[in-house]
Design a protein around this motif. Structure first.
Motif, mmCIF file in Angstrom:
data_model
loop_
_atom_site.group_PDB
_atom_site.id
_atom_site.type_symbol
_atom_site.label_atom_id
_atom_site.label_comp_id
_atom_site.label_asym_id
_atom_site.label_seq_id
_atom_site.Cartn_x
_atom_site.Cartn_y
_atom_site.Cartn_z
ATOM 1 N N ARG A 148 0.568 19.253 13.601
ATOM 2 C CA ARG A 148 0.396 19.755 12.235
ATOM 3 C C ARG A 148 1.724 19.873 11.504
ATOM 4 N NH1 ARG A 148 0.272 25.033 10.544
ATOM 5 N NH2 ARG A 148 -0.378 25.873 12.561
ATOM 6 N N PHE A 178 0.616 22.660 6.495
ATOM 7 C CA PHE A 178 0.307 21.308 6.965
ATOM 8 C C PHE A 178 0.889 20.319 5.962
ATOM 9 C CE2 PHE A 178 -3.259 17.919 7.182
ATOM 10 C CZ PHE A 178 -2.512 17.129 8.045
ATOM 11 N N THR A 180 1.566 16.877 4.155
ATOM 12 C CA THR A 180 0.658 15.746 3.967
ATOM 13 C C THR A 180 1.344 14.633 3.186
ATOM 14 O OG1 THR A 180 -0.191 16.714 1.911
ATOM 15 C CG2 THR A 180 -1.374 17.239 3.945
ATOM 16 N N GLU A 181 0.680 13.482 3.148
ATOM 17 C CA GLU A 181 1.184 12.331 2.411
ATOM 18 C C GLU A 181 0.935 12.541 0.923
ATOM 19 O OE1 GLU A 181 -1.039 12.369 4.795
ATOM 20 O OE2 GLU A 181 -0.494 10.996 6.417
ATOM 21 N N MET A 185 -3.290 12.968 -0.779
ATOM 22 C CA MET A 185 -3.952 13.019 0.525
ATOM 23 C C MET A 185 -4.343 14.441 0.882
ATOM 24 S SD MET A 185 -4.574 10.048 1.376
ATOM 25 C CE MET A 185 -5.421 10.551 2.877
ATOM 26 N N ALA A 186 -3.590 15.422 0.402
ATOM 27 C CA ALA A 186 -4.011 16.806 0.604
ATOM 28 C C ALA A 186 -5.399 17.020 0.021
ATOM 29 C CB ALA A 186 -3.010 17.764 -0.033
ATOM 30 N N TYR A 189 -8.003 15.175 2.250
ATOM 31 C CA TYR A 189 -8.216 15.895 3.508
ATOM 32 C C TYR A 189 -9.030 17.161 3.291
ATOM 33 C CZ TYR A 189 -4.418 12.958 5.402
ATOM 34 O OH TYR A 189 -3.623 11.912 5.814
ATOM 35 N N SER A 320 3.066 19.482 -4.148
ATOM 36 C CA SER A 320 3.657 18.163 -3.962
ATOM 37 C C SER A 320 5.089 18.192 -4.477
ATOM 38 C CB SER A 320 2.863 17.096 -4.717
ATOM 39 O OG SER A 320 3.576 15.871 -4.738
ATOM 40 N N CYS A 382 -5.936 19.236 9.979
ATOM 41 C CA CYS A 382 -5.023 18.264 10.579
ATOM 42 C C CYS A 382 -5.778 17.289 11.475
ATOM 43 C CB CYS A 382 -3.945 18.996 11.368
ATOM 44 S SG CYS A 382 -2.763 17.921 12.202
ATOM 45 N N SER A 385 -7.968 14.891 9.599
ATOM 46 C CA SER A 385 -7.220 13.897 8.829
ATOM 47 C C SER A 385 -7.075 12.599 9.615
ATOM 48 C CB SER A 385 -5.836 14.441 8.454
ATOM 49 O OG SER A 385 -4.963 14.467 9.565
ATOM 50 N N LEU A 396 2.095 14.394 9.298
ATOM 51 C CA LEU A 396 2.997 13.610 8.449
ATOM 52 C C LEU A 396 4.160 13.104 9.285
ATOM 53 C CD1 LEU A 396 3.698 12.756 5.495
ATOM 54 C CD2 LEU A 396 5.045 14.867 5.346
#
Length: 542
Positions: A148, A178, A180-181, A185-186, A189, A320, A382, A385, A396
């Motif tokens: 994660r 967590f 993320t991309e 993507m958050a 997911y 982000s 996680c 995903s 990630l």
């Protein structure tokens, strides 16, 4: 002076109708393709997308330096004749070696200051383990472990969120993360996990504070989710703040979740103190309400604080790094939830009260944990995903996790606001003022205004310039999409349609991220000139 309609009459805007149901981003892309061939031969002014035209340099240089140091560490372990193959770095003694290797360059000074800040302010038990995560993570020669988030990445990102999103709270050590991309993507997911954990099922109702980033309206309506959407639409005359009456509707237990961007995209307003307090009242009445707040633009609004700061038990925070730090190509985001959260409580209640749901949890997660029912929601996020079966390679990339840390350090090493963050605010606000002053309209820059985007009412612009009767004529004969199309084809200017954001009719979105202040003056002049052309057409038809 009457506008020349020669160019206006050359534009065939009948094609616009076929774009009406498309995403705002797809429409903007189509219009962008026409800018360079605009009929007036103007300089292209593309204020459609929100990709910033700046980026953070130090965070990138620091990451590159860590890679360089990591290669040197690898050479200590093993190397071939051509030094193309080196060994994986050794953890023991790494902190002292790296600190000794740092020289007097600006980048090395930044790294030394950052690592010093971490030692002084974070609970780092093992200096070598900390440095190993930074160096080996930058190299990216191992899978993320834990999957994660790396152990020594989490406290850095917690501190960053604490400083910039919940400054008057004390939640860092109570928060699980967590990476993320990106925020995109958050979102994906989270929607997937809400379904997998059976927290949101087909037919459930979610409330969405609109206007909002279009995927928040589009994704829940997809066949795989089939959620009922209740839009909560504030008004411009109320500074885009929800009313008490609108907020009271969220007290209905039938509303399972509330999604918002804070500050909003595109109205650019952060929730004011009254709305924050009212949402606390809402949660008391509807304690099972799950709140998702997307706070990517929070750092641009001086008066912003996150909903997570005031409602940590019920709130999922998504951040982000893309906009502030210019890393849209990197895809750097993070999901934050409180260690004591409503999702975990609801999961336990569902498992206890419904044997079928309990069995679903056991069947799904037993392959990765001995306690599938007790598995935390963020750990499920996680695992899911990577469709659970690939949970052992979830997370990630470590390289990008360390990039997030280096960007975070550029803020953390400063007491109070850092100069880079302040400059980003100055930049967008200058551009904001240039456009609005040119248009002759008002959009006050209060502390809750991120000034990253704005919404301009074309109807208000027309009424202000040539009267209400003219604006009504335009509404009856055209749509704002026609205005946007002509602006692109004739003038070479691009703005974004807002209907897919859930906005009222008549608005366009302008991004202050990607053009110079002079360009926003040109855009404002072009918009006014196009209004004059429509007015000439109106007079011609009277």
């Amino acid at each position: 002076m009457t506008a020349d309609l020669s160019m206006f009459n050359k534009v065939d805007d009948s094609v616009v109708d076929k774009y009406a149901k498309m995403s705002s981003f797809e429409i903007a892309a189509i219009f962008k393709s026409k800018l360079s061939k605009n009929l007036k031969g103007n300089r292209v002014v593309d204020a459609g997308r929100g990709n910033p035209n700046w980026f953070n340099a130090m965070g990138r240089l620091a990451l590159n330096r860590l890679v360089e140091l990591g290669v040197q560490e690898g050479k200590r372990v093993m190397t071939n004749d051509h030094e193309e193959m080196v060994g994986s770095p050794e953890k023991e003694g790494m902190f002292a070696r790296i600190m000794s290797a740092l020289g007097d360059s600006d980048v090395d000074k930044f790294l030394r200051q950052s690592f010093g800040w971490a030692m002084a302010n974070l609970e780092i038990d093992d200096k070598d383990a900390f440095m190993y995560d930074m160096i080996d993570g930058a190299i990216g020669d191992h899978y993320p472990v834990p999957d994660r988030i790396l152990n020594n990445v989490e406290p850095i990102l917690r501190a960053f969120l604490q400083k910039n999103h919940m400054a008057d709270g004390d939640l860092a050590n109570q928060t699980d993360l967590f990476p993320t991309e990106g925020g995109a993507m958050a979102m994906c997911y989270i929607f997937q996990e809400m379904k997998a954990s059976e927290l949101l099922n087909a037919g459930d109702t979610i409330a969405i504070n609109s206007p909002i980033f279009t995927p928040y309206l589009q994704i829940p309506a997809l066949k795989e989710y089939q959620l009922n959407i209740k839009e909560v639409l504030p008004k411009a005359e109320n500074d885009w703040q929800m009313t008490d009456e609108q907020l009271d509707e969220l007290k209905d237990p039938k509303i399972k979740a509330f999604f918002a961007t804070n500050p909003m995209n595109p109205p650019a307003r952060a929730f004011n103190e009254h709305v924050m307090k009212k949402l606390q009242e809402v949660v008391k009445a509807n304690p099972n309400l799950i709140i998702l707040t997307d706070d990517v633009y929070g750092t641009f609004a001086p008066g912003y604080t996150s909903l997570y700061n005031v409602l940590p038990h019920n709130t999922i925070l998504v951040y982000s790094f893309s906009k502030l730090y210019g890393v849209t190509g990197h895809r750097l985001g993070v999901v934050a939830v409180n260690k004591d959260n409503v999702m975990d409580r609801l999961i336990q209640e569902k498992a206890k009260n419904n044997p079928e749901i309990n069995k679903d949890y056991v069947d799904r997660y037993s392959i990765i944990t001995g306690d599938p029912v007790g598995m935390k929601w963020i750990d499920r996020l996680c695992a899911d995903s990577r469709s659970v079966g690939l949970a052992h390679v979830a997370g990630l990339s470590t390289h990008e996790q360390i990039q997030e840390c280096m960007l975070a350090f550029t803020s953390l090493i400063h007491n109070g606001i850092d100069p880079y963050m302040e400059e980003s605010r100055v930049l967008t606000r200058q551009r904001h003022d240039m456009l609005w002053n040119t248009l002759g309209l008002k959009d006050p820059l209060k502390d809750n205004n991120s000034a990253y985007y704005c919404m301009v009412s074309i109807y208000d612009l027309m009424s202000m310039m040539h009267g209400d009767d003219f604006a009504e004529w335009f509404k009856k004969n055209y749509t704002v999409l026609h205005f946007e199309y002509r602006l692109a084809v004739e003038y070479g200017g691009n703005v974004m349609d807002t209907m897919a954001f859930g906005a009222p009719e008549g608005y366009v979105r302008v991004s202050f991220a990607n053009l110079s202040a002079v360009d926003y003056k040109i855009l404002g002049e072009d918009m006014r000139n196009l209004v004059d052309e429509y007015y000439a057409k109106y007079q011609e038809e009277k």
